[in-house]
Design a protein around this motif. Structure first.
Motif, mmCIF file in Angstrom:
data_model
loop_
_atom_site.group_PDB
_atom_site.id
_atom_site.type_symbol
_atom_site.label_atom_id
_atom_site.label_comp_id
_atom_site.label_asym_id
_atom_site.label_seq_id
_atom_site.Cartn_x
_atom_site.Cartn_y
_atom_site.Cartn_z
ATOM 1 N N MET A 1 0.828 -1.177 0.000
ATOM 2 C CA MET A 1 0.000 0.000 0.000
ATOM 3 C C MET A 1 0.870 1.236 0.000
ATOM 4 O O MET A 1 1.917 1.282 0.621
ATOM 5 C CB MET A 1 -0.906 0.006 1.238
ATOM 6 N N SER A 2 0.399 2.261 -0.647
ATOM 7 C CA SER A 2 1.105 3.522 -0.697
ATOM 8 C C SER A 2 1.197 4.134 0.694
ATOM 9 O O SER A 2 0.319 3.967 1.523
ATOM 10 C CB SER A 2 0.371 4.477 -1.640
ATOM 11 N N SER A 3 2.270 4.882 0.928
ATOM 12 C CA SER A 3 2.432 5.537 2.226
ATOM 13 C C SER A 3 1.688 6.868 2.276
ATOM 14 O O SER A 3 1.770 7.572 3.273
ATOM 15 C CB SER A 3 3.914 5.740 2.519
ATOM 16 N N SER A 4 0.987 7.213 1.215
ATOM 17 C CA SER A 4 0.205 8.444 1.230
ATOM 18 C C SER A 4 -1.218 8.148 0.772
ATOM 19 O O SER A 4 -1.476 7.189 0.057
ATOM 20 C CB SER A 4 0.845 9.493 0.332
ATOM 21 N N VAL A 5 -2.123 9.008 1.200
ATOM 22 C CA VAL A 5 -3.526 8.828 0.851
ATOM 23 C C VAL A 5 -3.799 9.450 -0.508
ATOM 24 O O VAL A 5 -3.102 10.366 -0.935
ATOM 25 C CB VAL A 5 -4.455 9.448 1.920
ATOM 26 N N PRO A 6 -4.824 8.975 -1.185
ATOM 27 C CA PRO A 6 -5.188 9.586 -2.472
ATOM 28 C C PRO A 6 -5.752 10.986 -2.233
ATOM 29 O O PRO A 6 -6.441 11.228 -1.243
ATOM 30 C CB PRO A 6 -6.245 8.643 -3.036
ATOM 31 N N ARG A 7 -5.456 11.876 -3.133
ATOM 32 C CA ARG A 7 -5.968 13.248 -3.041
ATOM 33 C C ARG A 7 -7.239 13.331 -3.877
ATOM 34 O O ARG A 7 -7.203 13.776 -5.023
ATOM 35 C CB ARG A 7 -4.903 14.228 -3.505
ATOM 36 N N THR A 8 -8.320 12.874 -3.272
ATOM 37 C CA THR A 8 -9.595 12.844 -3.970
ATOM 38 C C THR A 8 -10.730 12.929 -2.968
ATOM 39 O O THR A 8 -10.521 12.813 -1.752
ATOM 40 C CB THR A 8 -9.735 11.573 -4.838
ATOM 41 N N VAL A 9 -11.907 13.130 -3.482
ATOM 42 C CA VAL A 9 -13.148 13.069 -2.712
ATOM 43 C C VAL A 9 -14.062 12.117 -3.470
ATOM 44 O O VAL A 9 -14.147 12.175 -4.692
ATOM 45 C CB VAL A 9 -13.820 14.463 -2.606
ATOM 46 N N LYS A 10 -14.732 11.241 -2.723
ATOM 47 C CA LYS A 10 -15.677 10.321 -3.352
ATOM 48 C C LYS A 10 -17.049 10.468 -2.714
ATOM 49 O O LYS A 10 -17.166 10.583 -1.488
ATOM 50 C CB LYS A 10 -15.191 8.877 -3.233
ATOM 51 N N ALA A 11 -18.061 10.464 -3.570
ATOM 52 C CA ALA A 11 -19.442 10.465 -3.115
ATOM 53 C C ALA A 11 -19.821 9.029 -2.764
ATOM 54 O O ALA A 11 -19.386 8.074 -3.421
ATOM 55 C CB ALA A 11 -20.359 11.001 -4.212
ATOM 56 N N ILE A 12 -20.637 8.895 -1.739
ATOM 57 C CA ILE A 12 -21.036 7.563 -1.294
ATOM 58 C C ILE A 12 -22.490 7.611 -0.830
ATOM 59 O O ILE A 12 -22.892 8.537 -0.125
ATOM 60 C CB ILE A 12 -20.083 7.057 -0.179
ATOM 61 N N ASP A 13 -23.277 6.627 -1.250
ATOM 62 C CA ASP A 13 -24.671 6.580 -0.796
ATOM 63 C C ASP A 13 -24.716 6.029 0.627
ATOM 64 O O ASP A 13 -23.741 5.498 1.145
ATOM 65 C CB ASP A 13 -25.534 5.756 -1.755
ATOM 66 N N THR A 14 -25.852 6.166 1.254
ATOM 67 C CA THR A 14 -25.975 5.805 2.667
ATOM 68 C C THR A 14 -25.757 4.314 2.898
ATOM 69 O O THR A 14 -25.078 3.928 3.853
ATOM 70 C CB THR A 14 -27.342 6.259 3.216
#
Length: 128
Positions: free
Chosen positions: A1-14
């Motif tokens: 796994m990468s040592s950094s988080v992705p620079r994104t935003v994701k929409a998610i339903d409930t």
């Protein structure tokens, strides 16, 4: 796994958010909402937004470490938007589709960073 988080935003339903929260509980992650809390209080028709912001390491569960701590823009049943946190397994986050354009991602990130949103705990104190 990468040592950094992705620079994104994701929409998610409930429903998907509830599944991620249940996974966080199952894996023993610190940031979750507790069994049944989202089903009771989150708007079942809303889209919510996850934004990873840090790599989190759990020493007591090395098989689930590292994982990502995400900011969560959560819409409640009363239409109030609140700020919360959720720990997410990277593979689970990666499976969420990228559905937002760049402008929407930036707007959500700005609301999470500067929107002076009440926290989930503050909302719960006033509404439960």
């Amino acid at each position: 796994m990468s040592s950094s988080v992705p620079r994104t935003v994701k929409a998610i339903d409930t429903a998907s958010l509830i599944r991620l929260d249940a996974e966080a509980i199952e894996y023993g992650f610190n940031r979750n909402h507790g069994l049944g809390w989202l089903a009771e209080h989150a708007d079942p028709q809303a889209l919510h937004y996850l934004r990873p912001f840090m790599v989190h390491r759990a020493g007591r569960r090395p098989e689930f470490s590292p994982h990502w701590r995400c900011m969560l823009l959560l819409t409640m049943r009363d239409a109030q938007e609140v700020f919360s946190l959720l720990d997410v397994w990277p593979a689970s986050f990666d499976q969420l589709p990228e559905t937002l354009d760049r402008a929407t991602k930036q707007a959500v990130a700005h609301r999470l960073d500067y929107g002076k949103l009440p926290t989930q705990a503050q909302w719960a104190d006033l509404n439960t």
